[in-house]
Motif scaffolding. Sequence first.
Motif, short mmCIF file in Angstrom:
data_model
loop_
_atom_site.label_atom_id
_atom_site.label_comp_id
_atom_site.label_asym_id
_atom_site.label_seq_id
_atom_site.Cartn_x
_atom_site.Cartn_y
_atom_site.Cartn_z
N GLU A 26 0.61 -1.27 0.02
CA GLU A 26 -0.19 0.01 -0.05
C GLU A 26 0.75 1.22 -0.12
O GLU A 26 0.63 2.06 -0.79
CB GLU A 26 -0.90 0.14 1.13
CG GLU A 26 -1.98 1.16 1.23
CD GLU A 26 -3.00 1.10 2.16
OE1 GLU A 26 -4.20 1.01 1.73
OE2 GLU A 26 -2.95 1.20 3.32
N ARG A 42 -6.76 5.07 -1.61
CA ARG A 42 -8.08 4.58 -1.28
C ARG A 42 -9.08 5.38 -2.50
O ARG A 42 -10.00 5.04 -2.98
CB ARG A 42 -8.50 5.49 -0.03
CG ARG A 42 -8.00 4.83 1.04
CD ARG A 42 -8.72 3.40 1.53
NE ARG A 42 -8.13 2.94 2.73
CZ ARG A 42 -8.16 1.58 3.18
NH1 ARG A 42 -8.91 0.99 2.48
NH2 ARG A 42 -7.55 1.36 4.24
N SER A 45 -9.01 3.32 -5.38
CA SER A 45 -9.87 2.15 -5.15
C SER A 45 -11.21 2.38 -5.58
O SER A 45 -12.08 1.68 -5.96
CB SER A 45 -9.56 1.55 -4.04
OG SER A 45 -8.36 1.06 -3.91
N ASP A 48 -11.92 3.16 -9.21
CA ASP A 48 -12.19 1.78 -9.77
C ASP A 48 -13.34 0.89 -9.48
O ASP A 48 -13.91 0.35 -10.40
CB ASP A 48 -10.73 1.06 -9.31
CG ASP A 48 -10.69 -0.45 -9.80
OD1 ASP A 48 -10.62 -0.38 -11.26
OD2 ASP A 48 -10.54 -1.62 -9.34
N VAL A 70 -14.20 -0.98 -0.67
CA VAL A 70 -13.27 -0.22 -0.51
C VAL A 70 -12.68 -0.34 0.91
O VAL A 70 -11.53 0.39 1.16
CB VAL A 70 -13.35 1.32 -0.97
CG1 VAL A 70 -13.52 1.44 -2.36
CG2 VAL A 70 -14.26 2.04 -0.20
N ASN A 121 -0.71 2.03 -10.98
CA ASN A 121 -1.09 1.29 -9.91
C ASN A 121 -0.56 0.00 -10.22
O ASN A 121 -0.02 -0.81 -9.23
CB ASN A 121 -2.62 1.16 -9.70
CG ASN A 121 -3.03 0.36 -8.51
OD1 ASN A 121 -3.10 0.80 -7.62
ND2 ASN A 121 -3.41 -0.73 -9.27
#
Length: 152
Positions: A26, A42, A45, A48, A70, A121
Amino acid sequence: MTATDPALTALAQGWCALSLLHGRIEAHIERALQGKHDLSVREYSLLDVLSRQHDGEGGHLQMKQVADAVVLSQSATTRLVTRLEDRGLLERYLCPTDRRGIYTNVTEAGLRLLEEARPTNDTALREALDEAARTPELAPLVRVVESLNVPA
């Protein structure tokens, strides 16, 4: 079972290794996304998850479902949605069949940013896993992660 039980100790060590792997991955992805796209892990995410919604049956997520996806509380997810909405990356709208429901969609700007950030990412994830694989206590976990074939 006592606190010095070998099985409990091994379990705790395994959990510590998993937590360490997660933290390293992370942090590596966070640095990459922040540096290149001004996005947190975050935020990425959330974009996404929301980008995968569709107009079919059950295709739009309620806030609790988004929060679960999430791994945030509903209040933290709402704050995150508000931040991204303020940046023009998300928009909220009323559910057409239930006026009490509010859904969130990714805007065109949000989709563009997500597509720009996706290779960053993915590359950062690969780098973090490769680095972790060189650590003996993390290598088995990396192999497990790499062997998973879980749908998004």
